[in-house]
Design a protein around this motif. Structure first.
Motif, mmCIF file in Angstrom:
data_model
loop_
_atom_site.group_PDB
_atom_site.id
_atom_site.type_symbol
_atom_site.label_atom_id
_atom_site.label_comp_id
_atom_site.label_asym_id
_atom_site.label_seq_id
_atom_site.Cartn_x
_atom_site.Cartn_y
_atom_site.Cartn_z
ATOM 1 N N PRO A 149 -1.101 4.030 4.746
ATOM 2 C CA PRO A 149 -2.148 3.068 5.143
ATOM 3 C C PRO A 149 -3.367 3.131 4.234
ATOM 4 C CG PRO A 149 -1.324 4.274 7.052
ATOM 5 C CD PRO A 149 -0.773 4.961 5.841
ATOM 6 N N LEU A 150 -3.749 4.336 3.795
ATOM 7 C CA LEU A 150 -4.911 4.460 2.923
ATOM 8 C C LEU A 150 -4.665 3.810 1.568
ATOM 9 C CD1 LEU A 150 -6.001 8.159 3.629
ATOM 10 C CD2 LEU A 150 -7.092 6.060 4.421
ATOM 11 N N VAL A 151 -3.448 3.969 1.039
ATOM 12 C CA VAL A 151 -3.121 3.370 -0.253
ATOM 13 C C VAL A 151 -3.144 1.849 -0.156
ATOM 14 C CG1 VAL A 151 -1.312 3.084 -1.999
ATOM 15 C CG2 VAL A 151 -1.793 5.343 -1.058
ATOM 16 N N VAL A 152 -2.490 1.293 0.880
ATOM 17 C CA VAL A 152 -2.429 -0.162 1.045
ATOM 18 C C VAL A 152 -3.818 -0.732 1.280
ATOM 19 C CG1 VAL A 152 -1.515 -2.032 2.457
ATOM 20 C CG2 VAL A 152 -0.049 -0.103 1.872
ATOM 21 N N TRP A 153 -4.609 -0.100 2.162
ATOM 22 C CA TRP A 153 -5.963 -0.585 2.436
ATOM 23 C C TRP A 153 -6.847 -0.455 1.202
ATOM 24 C CZ3 TRP A 153 -10.691 1.991 2.306
ATOM 25 C CH2 TRP A 153 -11.777 1.269 2.801
ATOM 26 N N GLY A 154 -6.771 0.694 0.542
ATOM 27 C CA GLY A 154 -7.603 0.917 -0.635
ATOM 28 C C GLY A 154 -7.284 -0.040 -1.766
ATOM 29 N N SER A 155 -5.992 -0.328 -1.966
ATOM 30 C CA SER A 155 -5.613 -1.252 -3.034
ATOM 31 C C SER A 155 -6.071 -2.671 -2.716
ATOM 32 C CB SER A 155 -4.090 -1.223 -3.243
ATOM 33 O OG SER A 155 -3.400 -1.624 -2.075
ATOM 34 N N GLY A 156 -6.050 -3.041 -1.429
ATOM 35 C CA GLY A 156 -6.535 -4.365 -1.046
ATOM 36 C C GLY A 156 -8.019 -4.527 -1.319
#
Length: 230
Positions: A149-156
């Motif tokens: 979740p952190l990777v997906v949110w951070g990349s967004g």
């Protein structure tokens, strides 16, 4: 069930989480660079499928980590591939101009870039995760799943910022260049081949980082001139 109640299980799980979250910044950066030119509706799909594919490959790498690191010059080739990916990403227009883009093809390309780049960057990290897990694949899956979740949110978040502030793309390219050079210099076969001469190349990561940042700036200038001419 007994393993879950064992304090050692949670200590090893925590070490995997820390390792994986430490690497999440680079992953989020690559994902953001790859999807930033996609239409908004496809950016989420690109992040999701790209991350899922990257995680699957990373798990596969961890299971064969010992074999992978026996291949001579593998990290050197991986670093060169990452440089090529960085150049490809910084060449894209900084803004979200989708009028002349084939959306389906671009989504597939973005997912492919994310998976390949993450796989390349994972080559020098799989042993750390495998060692922390001590052969327990459940721990690896658990640790990686937490960072998803952190990777997906951070990349967004990064992708949205890149559309507004083009200079972030240049810095992102510089970071990828730095990581690529570090990976190449860490190759065990290259160390044996060059010996003490490798110390003279210690400035290569910083130098390549600066070159990639400058290259991103130059591409942005060229794209801006084309817009004016049109």
């Amino acid at each position: 069930m007994g393993a879950v109640l064992n304090p050692e299980f949670w200590a090893r799980w925590l070490s995997i989480v820390v390792i994986d979250l430490t690497l999440a910044g680079d992953n989020a950066l690559v994902i953001a660079l790859a999807v930033r030119t996609l239409p908004p509706k496809q950016q989420w799909l690109g992040r999701l499928w790209g991350t899922a594919g990257a995680v699957a490959l990373r798990l596969a790498f961890i299971t064969v980590a010992t074999f992978l690191l026996r291949i001579p010059f593998l990290q050197l080739v991986g670093g060169l591939l990452l440089v090529w990916i960085a150049v490809k990403l910084v060449r894209q227009p900084a803004g979200g101009e989708h009028g002349h883009v084939r959306q389906g093809s671009s989504l597939r390309e973005a997912v492919w870039v994310i998976v390949v780049a993450d796989a390349v960057m994972s080559l020098d990290n799989v042993l750390a995760v495998a060692a922390a897990a001590r052969g327990d694949l459940l721990l690896v899956v658990f640790g990686i799943a937490l960072s998803l979740p952190l990777v997906v949110w951070g990349s967004g978040l990064l992708a949205r910022l890149m559309v507004r502030f083009g200079w972030i793309v240049w810095i992102g390219g510089g970071i990828l260049g730095y990581v690529a050079a570090e990976m190449m210099l860490a190759d065990p076969a290259l160390k044996r081949w060059l010996g003490e001469a490798l110390e003279a190349l210690s400035v290569l990561p910083a130098l390549l980082g600066v070159v990639m940042t400058a290259l991103g700036c130059w591409f942005a200038t060229q794209n801006g001139r084309k817009k004016i001419e049109v």
